[in-house]
Design a protein around this motif. Structure first.
Motif, PDB file in Angstrom:
ATOM      1  N   GLY A 301       0.767  -1.251   0.009  1.00 49.39           N
ATOM      2  CA  GLY A 301      -0.043  -0.091   0.002  1.00 49.39           C
ATOM      3  C   GLY A 301       0.588   1.252  -0.082  1.00 49.39           C
ATOM      4  O   GLY A 301       0.290   2.289   0.270  1.00 49.39           O
ATOM      5  N   GLU A 302       2.203   1.115  -0.465  1.00 51.00           N
ATOM      6  CA  GLU A 302       3.029   2.316  -0.315  1.00 51.00           C
ATOM      7  C   GLU A 302       3.121   2.697  -1.963  1.00 51.00           C
ATOM      8  O   GLU A 302       4.005   2.620  -2.521  1.00 51.00           O
ATOM      9  CB  GLU A 302       4.445   2.197   0.190  1.00 51.00           C
ATOM     10  N   TYR A 303       1.882   3.320  -2.281  1.00 50.76           N
ATOM     11  CA  TYR A 303       1.818   3.577  -3.640  1.00 50.76           C
ATOM     12  C   TYR A 303       2.877   4.775  -4.171  1.00 50.76           C
ATOM     13  O   TYR A 303       3.285   4.641  -5.297  1.00 50.76           O
ATOM     14  CB  TYR A 303       0.535   4.095  -3.814  1.00 50.76           C
ATOM     15  N   ASP A 304       3.047   5.673  -3.129  1.00 53.27           N
ATOM     16  CA  ASP A 304       4.158   6.695  -3.691  1.00 53.27           C
ATOM     17  C   ASP A 304       5.286   6.373  -3.690  1.00 53.27           C
ATOM     18  O   ASP A 304       6.229   6.977  -4.454  1.00 53.27           O
ATOM     19  CB  ASP A 304       4.014   7.880  -2.555  1.00 53.27           C
ATOM     20  N   THR A 305       5.773   5.381  -3.154  1.00 57.90           N
ATOM     21  CA  THR A 305       7.088   4.639  -3.283  1.00 57.90           C
ATOM     22  C   THR A 305       7.307   3.699  -4.511  1.00 57.90           C
ATOM     23  O   THR A 305       8.193   3.790  -5.115  1.00 57.90           O
ATOM     24  CB  THR A 305       7.332   4.012  -1.884  1.00 57.90           C
ATOM     25  N   ALA A 306       6.184   3.275  -4.773  1.00 56.82           N
ATOM     26  CA  ALA A 306       5.944   2.279  -6.056  1.00 56.82           C
ATOM     27  C   ALA A 306       6.136   2.992  -7.214  1.00 56.82           C
ATOM     28  O   ALA A 306       6.431   2.653  -8.213  1.00 56.82           O
ATOM     29  CB  ALA A 306       4.772   1.189  -5.718  1.00 56.82           C
ATOM     30  N   LEU A 307       5.311   4.313  -7.220  1.00 54.17           N
ATOM     31  CA  LEU A 307       5.138   4.936  -8.498  1.00 54.17           C
ATOM     32  C   LEU A 307       6.437   5.256  -9.641  1.00 54.17           C
ATOM     33  O   LEU A 307       6.598   4.948 -10.511  1.00 54.17           O
ATOM     34  CB  LEU A 307       4.331   6.189  -8.130  1.00 54.17           C
TER      35      LEU A 307
END
Length: 409
Positions: A301-307
């Motif tokens: 759920g760490e979308y900003d890191t994944a992007l």
């Protein structure tokens, strides 16, 4: 015989078993319950032709006596008289194939599938011929068509076709697809040197056919292949020991740390991320490592890191459908639905047979309010998942037919 010939052929017994497939008309028909034989429809409606019948009889007699050149001559004569004789094209293709005359064998099997397009074994043999004539894109299409139709319970031909399909995906740098196909060998426990070598090529992401592999890389490939096979077989302790040995011997070689990270992902995700970072130190443009990290952060759920990881993965490898998959899914979670749809549509274009791509696109279409398109993608996902499960599930045992090839790869 060349090394490539060894890899491209189903084995020295293939001619005999292929010709057995012609016995009784070469027309094994498979339903959900039983298999029956029938003569080609063309033969049933053709007018009597004594010259044709005589040529076929003489060809069969020569074949049974192992006078293959003579049999070929008679079969070709019969085909001139009746070009729609499917069984004849099968016999001719088998004899040409056994004699390493691959262009002629290819043409014969192409004629056969034109007459009998629902014969999986024939498509498989056509693909093997195209493999040997270096028509690799056509070969993978033919091989996959054979796999989709099925091989009427003949596991030997199925195994040979599976192996060569995986090799072609390795050469096309579709390593994940190749590895998934190779996993099907787990059903039979096939750990032959060829299979281990193919696992190693896929695991180390080396786009070579076995005959093209530089000699100085072969030992590394076999070591990685053993680790990959054990990982696929879920023999975790043995796989870990094999990976430890691989890392000890090749600590700074490309893709070694990445492969170990893939192995660790379901056991210790933090350790896997550490291996991916180590891989990026060795190979800064390693798109698969970036994609794997993006998937893990998506899962957390760490979308900003994944992007940014997913975006860089797509930038480095725009044709990697997994990169499109993770980027589209991250964008969807961040509310960038329109952009997510575009990425996932491109992923489906790149990998139309991937169930996961259709599932992800269905979610994006649903979020975008495109319900009809979402329903279509869900149906495609269901169909592809059923096909995938059928290939990897338990085989129906005990069903055999002497008109099907039984060659060993």
């Amino acid at each position: 015989m060349t090394a490539s010939t060894v890899h491209a052929r189903a084995g020295s017994l293939l001619l005999a078993v292929l010709l057995l497939a012609a016995t009784g008309g070469a027309q094994a028909q498979t339903s959900g319950r039983s298999k029956t034989r029938r003569a080609p429809a063309q033969a049933q409606t053709a007018r009597p032709n004594p010259a044709f019948d005589q040529a076929v009889k003489a060809g069969d007699e020569a074949r049974r006596a192992n006078r293959l050149s003579e049999a070929l001559e008679y079969y070709l004569k019969a085909l001139k008289l009746r070009p729609t004789w499917a069984e004849g094209w099968w016999n001719v293709g088998a004899i040409f194939y056994d004699g390493d005359r691959y262009p002629e064998a290819r043409d014969a099997f192409r004629n056969f599938v034109t007459l009998e397009p629902k014969r999986g074994a024939a498509w498989g043999m056509l693909g093997l011929c195209e493999f040997q004539t270096h028509e690799y894109e056509r070969a993978v299409i033919s091989l996959q068509r054979g796999r989709a139709i099925g091989f009427a319970g003949n596991q030997e031909i199925e195994s040979v076709v599976r192996y060569h399909t995986a090799l072609l995906y390795i050469r096309f740098e579709q390593f994940e697809v190749a590895f998934d196909i190779l996993n099907e060998f787990m059903q039979t426990g096939n750990d032959s040197p060829k299979v281990i070598e193919a696992f190693g090529l896929a695991l180390l992401r080396m786009p070579f056919l076995p005959a093209e592999l530089p000699p100085d890389k072969r030992e590394r490939v076999l070591s990685a292949g053993r680790a990959g096979f054990l990982m696929a077989a879920r023999r975790t302790d043995e796989a870990r020991a094999a990976f430890d040995e691989l890392l000890k011997r090749y600590p700074n070689e490309p893709n070694v740390h990445y492969a170990y990270g893939v192995f660790l992902m379901n056991q210790d995700a933090d350790a896997a991320l550490k291996e991916y970072r180590r891989e990026l130190e060795i190979s800064p443009s390693h798109a698969p490592a970036l994609v794997q990290m993006a998937f893990e952060y998506l899962k957390r759920g760490e979308y900003d890191t994944a992007l940014p990881l997913a975006e860089k993965g797509v930038q480095l490898a725009p044709k990697m459908f997994a990169a499109r998959n993770v980027l589209g899914r991250v964008l969807l979670e961040l509310g960038q639905t329109e952009r997510a749809v575009k990425e996932l549509e491109e992923g489906v274009r790149l990998a139309p047979s991937s169930p996961e791509m259709h599932f992800a696109l269905a979610r994006a279409y649903t979020r975008a309010g495109r319900q009809a398109e979402a329903a279509r993608e869900r149906e495609l996902f269901k169909q592809l998942q059923e096909q995938y499960n059928a290939r990897r599930g338990p085989r129906a045992g005990g069903d055999s037919d002497d008109n099907q090839p039984k060659a060993k790869p």
